[in-house]
Motif scaffolding. Structure first.
Motif, mmCIF file in Angstrom:
data_model
loop_
_atom_site.group_PDB
_atom_site.id
_atom_site.type_symbol
_atom_site.label_atom_id
_atom_site.label_comp_id
_atom_site.label_asym_id
_atom_site.label_seq_id
_atom_site.Cartn_x
_atom_site.Cartn_y
_atom_site.Cartn_z
ATOM 1 N N LEU A 228 0.358 -0.905 0.040
ATOM 2 C CA LEU A 228 -0.175 0.053 0.192
ATOM 3 C C LEU A 228 0.788 1.168 0.131
ATOM 4 C CD1 LEU A 228 -3.013 -1.529 2.068
ATOM 5 C CD2 LEU A 228 -3.053 -1.769 -0.277
ATOM 6 N N MET A 229 1.845 0.860 1.206
ATOM 7 C CA MET A 229 2.779 2.266 0.619
ATOM 8 C C MET A 229 2.283 4.248 0.008
ATOM 9 S SD MET A 229 5.735 0.942 -1.247
ATOM 10 C CE MET A 229 4.451 0.342 -3.007
ATOM 11 N N PRO A 230 1.426 4.276 1.881
ATOM 12 C CA PRO A 230 0.389 5.721 1.393
ATOM 13 C C PRO A 230 1.655 7.214 0.773
ATOM 14 C CG PRO A 230 0.237 4.736 3.428
ATOM 15 C CD PRO A 230 0.796 3.542 2.811
ATOM 16 N N HIS A 231 2.964 6.503 2.141
ATOM 17 C CA HIS A 231 3.305 8.107 2.360
ATOM 18 C C HIS A 231 4.311 8.355 1.014
ATOM 19 C CE1 HIS A 231 3.093 7.771 6.494
ATOM 20 N NE2 HIS A 231 3.159 7.065 6.910
ATOM 21 N N LYS A 232 4.669 7.049 -0.030
ATOM 22 C CA LYS A 232 4.888 8.072 -1.363
ATOM 23 C C LYS A 232 4.011 8.639 -2.122
ATOM 24 C CE LYS A 232 7.548 3.824 -2.285
ATOM 25 N NZ LYS A 232 8.368 3.230 -3.996
ATOM 26 N N PHE A 233 3.009 8.421 -1.626
ATOM 27 C CA PHE A 233 1.778 9.044 -2.576
ATOM 28 C C PHE A 233 1.496 10.718 -1.532
ATOM 29 C CE2 PHE A 233 -3.034 10.650 -2.733
ATOM 30 C CZ PHE A 233 -2.906 10.749 -4.135
ATOM 31 N N GLU A 234 1.777 10.368 -0.470
ATOM 32 C CA GLU A 234 1.624 11.545 0.868
ATOM 33 C C GLU A 234 2.895 12.450 -0.361
ATOM 34 O OE1 GLU A 234 1.306 12.548 5.373
ATOM 35 O OE2 GLU A 234 2.995 10.841 4.691
ATOM 36 N N GLU A 235 4.043 12.202 -0.921
ATOM 37 C CA GLU A 235 5.278 12.660 -0.671
ATOM 38 C C GLU A 235 4.607 13.631 -1.966
ATOM 39 O OE1 GLU A 235 9.644 12.073 -1.800
ATOM 40 O OE2 GLU A 235 8.832 10.353 -0.443
ATOM 41 N N ALA A 236 4.432 12.444 -2.925
ATOM 42 C CA ALA A 236 3.970 13.182 -3.826
ATOM 43 C C ALA A 236 2.842 14.501 -4.633
ATOM 44 C CB ALA A 236 3.340 11.486 -5.027
ATOM 45 N N CYS A 237 2.150 14.242 -3.458
ATOM 46 C CA CYS A 237 1.234 15.239 -3.351
ATOM 47 C C CYS A 237 1.653 16.388 -2.539
ATOM 48 C CB CYS A 237 0.190 14.763 -2.709
ATOM 49 S SG CYS A 237 -0.852 13.761 -2.731
ATOM 50 N N ARG A 238 2.570 16.235 -1.535
ATOM 51 C CA ARG A 238 3.265 18.062 -1.537
ATOM 52 C C ARG A 238 3.831 18.267 -2.230
ATOM 53 N NH1 ARG A 238 4.764 15.116 3.092
ATOM 54 N NH2 ARG A 238 6.913 14.791 2.375
ATOM 55 N N LYS A 239 4.216 17.379 -2.787
ATOM 56 C CA LYS A 239 5.550 17.643 -4.244
ATOM 57 C C LYS A 239 4.936 18.492 -5.456
ATOM 58 C CE LYS A 239 10.222 14.784 -3.998
ATOM 59 N NZ LYS A 239 10.580 13.874 -4.477
ATOM 60 N N ALA A 240 3.597 18.062 -5.210
ATOM 61 C CA ALA A 240 2.615 18.426 -7.091
ATOM 62 C C ALA A 240 1.940 19.588 -6.180
ATOM 63 C CB ALA A 240 1.798 17.630 -7.415
ATOM 64 N N ASN A 241 2.054 20.127 -4.695
ATOM 65 C CA ASN A 241 1.188 21.299 -3.665
ATOM 66 C C ASN A 241 -0.510 20.750 -4.340
ATOM 67 O OD1 ASN A 241 0.945 23.151 -2.179
ATOM 68 N ND2 ASN A 241 0.214 24.664 -3.793
ATOM 69 N N VAL A 242 -0.571 19.461 -4.154
ATOM 70 C CA VAL A 242 -2.085 18.572 -4.025
ATOM 71 C C VAL A 242 -2.679 18.427 -2.899
ATOM 72 C CG1 VAL A 242 -3.909 16.890 -4.371
ATOM 73 C CG2 VAL A 242 -1.519 18.042 -6.354
ATOM 74 N N PRO A 243 -3.419 18.883 -2.227
ATOM 75 C CA PRO A 243 -3.928 19.062 -1.006
ATOM 76 C C PRO A 243 -5.146 17.863 -0.454
ATOM 77 C CG PRO A 243 -6.013 20.337 -2.217
ATOM 78 C CD PRO A 243 -4.915 20.157 -3.061
ATOM 79 N N LEU A 244 -4.207 17.095 0.133
ATOM 80 C CA LEU A 244 -3.850 15.348 0.897
ATOM 81 C C LEU A 244 -4.505 15.984 2.724
ATOM 82 C CD1 LEU A 244 -4.335 11.979 0.137
ATOM 83 C CD2 LEU A 244 -1.822 12.628 1.095
ATOM 84 N N LEU A 245 -5.656 15.173 3.105
ATOM 85 C CA LEU A 245 -5.765 14.093 4.327
ATOM 86 C C LEU A 245 -5.235 13.281 4.163
ATOM 87 C CD1 LEU A 245 -6.105 15.663 7.395
ATOM 88 C CD2 LEU A 245 -8.819 14.982 6.931
ATOM 89 N N LEU A 246 -4.014 12.114 4.451
ATOM 90 C CA LEU A 246 -3.873 10.779 4.935
ATOM 91 C C LEU A 246 -3.893 10.808 6.328
ATOM 92 C CD1 LEU A 246 -2.844 8.546 4.770
ATOM 93 C CD2 LEU A 246 -0.575 9.330 4.248
ATOM 94 N N ARG A 247 -4.868 10.065 6.935
ATOM 95 C CA ARG A 247 -5.327 9.516 8.832
ATOM 96 C C ARG A 247 -4.698 8.218 8.953
ATOM 97 N NH1 ARG A 247 -11.406 11.596 9.946
ATOM 98 N NH2 ARG A 247 -11.948 9.766 8.608
ATOM 99 N N MET A 248 -3.852 8.009 9.547
ATOM 100 C CA MET A 248 -3.108 6.736 9.892
ATOM 101 C C MET A 248 -4.179 6.286 11.420
ATOM 102 S SD MET A 248 -1.025 6.219 7.170
ATOM 103 C CE MET A 248 -0.365 4.695 8.371
ATOM 104 N N GLN A 249 -4.586 5.641 10.599
ATOM 105 C CA GLN A 249 -5.664 5.137 12.725
ATOM 106 C C GLN A 249 -5.208 3.975 12.868
ATOM 107 O OE1 GLN A 249 -7.886 6.904 12.884
ATOM 108 N NE2 GLN A 249 -8.451 7.638 10.517
ATOM 109 N N PRO A 250 -4.458 3.855 13.608
ATOM 110 C CA PRO A 250 -3.808 3.221 14.916
ATOM 111 C C PRO A 250 -5.102 1.519 15.279
ATOM 112 C CG PRO A 250 -3.628 5.126 16.081
ATOM 113 C CD PRO A 250 -4.186 5.296 15.155
#
Length: 284
Positions: free
Chosen positions: A236-258
């Protein structure tokens, strides 16, 4: 072949109705089933906006309808839920049911280019055929107001379809999505078989690659991911997508649920947040 949908079951729920339909799909070359949850008739607007749900590996059109509990909040928000199946069925292609993560139940929401899998055109089915079918046969649906979400393989489908069709969908969200399939075993297996060896073609169905080309995403992308999901690190590796969104300035709310895993218990816990996320975009 009957391309018009035929109702095969109906169950009342939260004042609305879960209805299951079958129809012949020219896109896929087989009979397909899909579910619609119709909320109670509205007091004001005559038509419901549509929220598409894309399910994950091994699932059918039934899992989300039976397990998510999404109908309660969809009913109160006045949103119709549409849940298609996850792949063509009944074509009897050699090897189609040999593995749970490829073939039947594993369409990956792409258009296969390899001859053997030519019927695997779930991208066109979800983006083109199904909305047209809905608009022509269900006058109570406003298919011009649509959003999309999904789980795992369906989360991959929702994200990629949204990013490739920003004019067609108001918002997107996902549970435990496969965000970077070109770099995980599930994606590499599916893409090799469906698309062949052309890696450039793979990138067209990879949300992490697509986001680098998107500079006009307005609505925040919502992703929920369980921290105890056994597929988190390898698939799944959501943090790869999170990093790509940050670089592209795309608004993302990634919630890691313990403590949460990959199951429908997880989906049912947070589905209300997702429906409200889409309701906000659909009712603007």
């Amino acid at each position: 072949m009957e391309t018009k949908p035929t109702e095969i079951s109906s169950s009342k729920m939260y004042g609305g109705n879960n209805k299951r339909y079958k129809h012949y799909s020219p896109t896929l070359g087989c009979t397909m089933n899909f579910h619609i949850y119709f909320p109670p008739p509205p007091s004001t607007s005559p038509k419901f906006p549509v929220l598409y749900w894309l399910s994950g590996l091994t699932c059918t059109d039934e899992n989300f309808i039976a397990k998510s509990g999404a109908q309660r909040i969809a009913s109160s928000e006045g949103i119709a839920l549409v849940a298609p199946d996850t792949s063509p069925r009944g074509l009897n292609v050699e090897g189609e049911a040999d593995n749970w993560d490829f073939g039947v139940g594993a369409g990956f929401y792409l258009n296969a280019t390899q001859e053997k899998w030519k019927n695997w055109r779930m991208y066109d089915y979800v983006v083109k055929e199904l909305p047209k079918l809905l608009s022509e046969n269900f006058p109570q649906l406003d298919t011009s107001r649509a959003s999309i979400f999904g789980h795992s393989m369906g989360g991959h489908g929702a994200l990629t379809i949204y990013l490739k069709n920003l004019d067609k969908y108001k918002s997107v969200s996902a549970f435990s999505p496969i965000v970077n399939p070109i770099n995980c075993p599930w994606g590499q297996k599916a893409f090799t078989n469906y698309l062949g060896g052309n890696k450039a073609e793979w990138e067209g169905y990879d949300a992490t690659c697509l986001i680098t080309k998107c500079n006009d995403v307005r609505a925040t992308i919502l992703i929920d991911q369980g921290e105890d999901d056994k597929f988190l690190q390898d698939q799944l590796m959501p943090h790869k997508f999170e990093e790509a969104c940050r670089k592209a300035n795309v608004p993302l709310l990634l919630r890691m649920q313990p403590g949460y895993d990959h199951s429908y218990y997880f989906i049912a816990t947070f589905v209300e947040d997702h429906i409200r996320h889409h309701a906000q975009a659909l009712n603007l």
